[in-house]
Scaffold this active site. Structure first.
Site, PDB file in Angstrom:
ATOM      1  N   TYR A 189      -6.506 -11.051  -1.901  1.00 29.40           N
ATOM      2  CA  TYR A 189      -5.041 -10.184  -1.687  1.00 29.40           C
ATOM      3  C   TYR A 189      -4.798 -10.364  -0.125  1.00 29.40           C
ATOM      4  CZ  TYR A 189      -8.037  -6.002  -1.534  1.00 29.40           C
ATOM      5  OH  TYR A 189      -9.096  -5.130  -1.228  1.00 29.40           O
ATOM      6  N   HIS A 247      -4.879   1.586  -8.996  1.00 34.36           N
ATOM      7  CA  HIS A 247      -4.705   2.032  -7.704  1.00 34.36           C
ATOM      8  C   HIS A 247      -3.210   1.640  -7.418  1.00 34.36           C
ATOM      9  CE1 HIS A 247      -9.345   1.767  -7.212  1.00 34.36           C
ATOM     10  NE2 HIS A 247      -8.984   2.603  -7.948  1.00 34.36           N
TER      11      HIS A 247
END
Length: 470
Positions: free
Chosen positions: A136, A73
């Site tokens: 993240y 992605h």
């Protein structure tokens, strides 16, 4: 789980531009371990050239089993990836428009490793240990309206060598149905907004940057920079740069009551709004300044760091705008002078007078350099593309300084007329018969170009010939 303790903080480049792997110090003992996952000050001190990308969200993806596979992605924001527990095999593919489209990088990450993933680079991973916590930071909030780009995990062109064959792992239906590389629509660049698009510099910027889906040209009717709703007028996190070519430039009218109000609204209030938006969203703000921020009394050329001392209202508003823009972390203040562009200007006026047989009186005690809007636009383009140092840059035409009288003579000469038809007069003589308010002008408008990178050097006579023949 095996963690590499005692590493020094360092960074490694990859074949994908902007994709940087970091080794992180992890300190451990019998109780467990500790690390600073993102420590901007220490990264900067170590010479690690990562952008201060301004994360707004911290996410954790927990994975029970070995072989959990997610991706590929690419999102329209930057991402800083590491793991809190466990270990992953990561694969990153450049899905941005450009020469490196399709470039691949793979690596294993454990808690002692992190990777900075720039906007538009496809991100994917496969867990190599149970109970892996993949973490993240991102510098934008997820939105269904954002632009995303995807690539099939099994694409034969990039040919990622997954440690565990894809046929043996659990993959979501969506990931299985993503396109192969040949069918991927590349991630477009971050948007660029050009304000003042109908002005002479705005038109030059349109000619320089061209028509692309990611470049937006906004005139006053398209975007009100003084509106209280400006913060919500765009999804600002999608923009990489704002080029502010909008300004109030009627120097004499700025000295009137109504003009003063308009000048402050356009050159200060609107600039403050753009500066606030740029600072909050990590946008590079390009602001066009003026020689009028100086009083013109210096004996030599003005350097970017010289103290501001404007004489009139217009110069005062431009100086105030400069001070505001200087607070934006990523900014270019383009200080220029004697701007000549598409539309009515001094050069075309002199050419017209020459053609009609009129012998003008022209000021001969104001000194500067002509600056053509296409050169300003080209310099701004280079600054953004090549990453010039942020700050104030003088951007004018090159060569020897001239007076307006010298410029007029040059125009007469290139158009085939006798330059001796022109009479040089002082500023006081020229404005002696003026019926309205006259703003004070700096006598010295020469800007020091010695520290300006990427400046286009075109002879003035060549530029004059082009503008007078247009």
């Amino acid at each position: 789980m095996s963690i590499a303790f005692g590493k020094g903080l360092s960074a490694r480049e990859t074949p994908i531009p902007g994709l940087v792997v970091l080794d992180l110090p992890v300190h451990g003992d019998a109780r467990g371990w500790f690390k600073e996952n993102w420590q901007r000050e220490k990264m900067t001190a170590a010479g690690i050239d990562l952008p201060d990308f301004g994360p707004v969200q911290n996410n954790i993806s927990f994975n029970d089993a070995v072989g959990t596979t997610r991706g590929i992605h690419a999102e329209p924001w930057d991402k800083y990836v590491s793991v809190a527990t466990g270990r992953i095999f990561g694969a990153w593919v450049d899905l941005r428009e450009g020469e490196t489209f399709g470039a691949v990088f793979t690596a294993e990450l454990d808690p002692s490793t992190a990777i900075f993933v720039p906007r538009g680079v496809g991100n994917s991973y496969q867990t190599l240990e149970p109970d892996t916590a993949y973490t993240y930071l991102v510098n934008d909030h997820w939105s269904p309206d954002a632009t995303y780009t995807f690539l099939n995990l099994a694409d034969e062109t990039v040919a990622v060598e997954w440690p565990i064959p894809l046929a043996e792992v659990e993959i979501s239906a969506k990931d299985k149905n993503h396109p192969r590389l040949a069918d991927v629509v590349p991630m477009p660049p971050s948007k660029i907004l050009v304000t003042g698009a109908n002005g002479q510099l705005g038109r030059a910027l349109r000619a320089e940057f061209g028509e692309h889906p990611w470049i937006e040209y906004a005139a006053r009717d398209d975007l009100d920079l003084t509106s209280p709703d400006l913060d919500s007028a765009r999804r600002w996190r999608e923009y990489g740069a704002i080029i502010n070519a909008a300004a109030y430039t009627k120097v004499d009218l700025a000295e009137t009551e109504s003009g003063r109000e308009e000048a402050w609204a356009a050159n200060v209030t609107a600039v403050a709004a753009l500066a606030r938006i740029a600072s909050a969203n990590g946008i590079t703000l390009v602001h066009v300044s003026s020689d009028y921020v100086f009083d013109g009394t210096k004996s030599g050329a003005y350097a970017p760091q010289d103290a501001l001392s404007p004489l009139g209202v217009y110069g005062q508003t431009k100086a105030a705008g400069d001070a505001i823009v200087s607070t934006v972390p990523r900014h270019y203040i383009i200080r220029t002078s004697w701007v000549i562009g598409d539309g009515p200007n001094f050069v075309r006026t002199m050419a017209s007078l020459a053609e009609r047989g009129i012998d003008p009186r022209v000021v001969n005690d104001q000194t500067g350099r002509l600056t053509f809007t296409d050169d300003i636009a080209a310099t701004i383009h280079r600054f953004l593309d090549e990453g010039a140092p942020y700050g104030v840059h003088n951007v004018t035409g090159t060569g020897d300084s001239m007076t307006w009288y010298d410029v007029a003579r040059a125009v007469f000469k290139v158009t085939g007329h006798d330059p001796d038809r022109i009479t040089g007069v002082s500023t006081e003589e020229y404005f002696a018969q003026a019926s309205g308010v006259v703003a004070p002008r700096p006598r010295n408008s020469v800007l020091d170009l010695s520290g300006t990178p990427h400046l286009r050097d075109t002879p003035v006579t060549q530029k004059l010939a082009a503008y007078t023949s247009a």
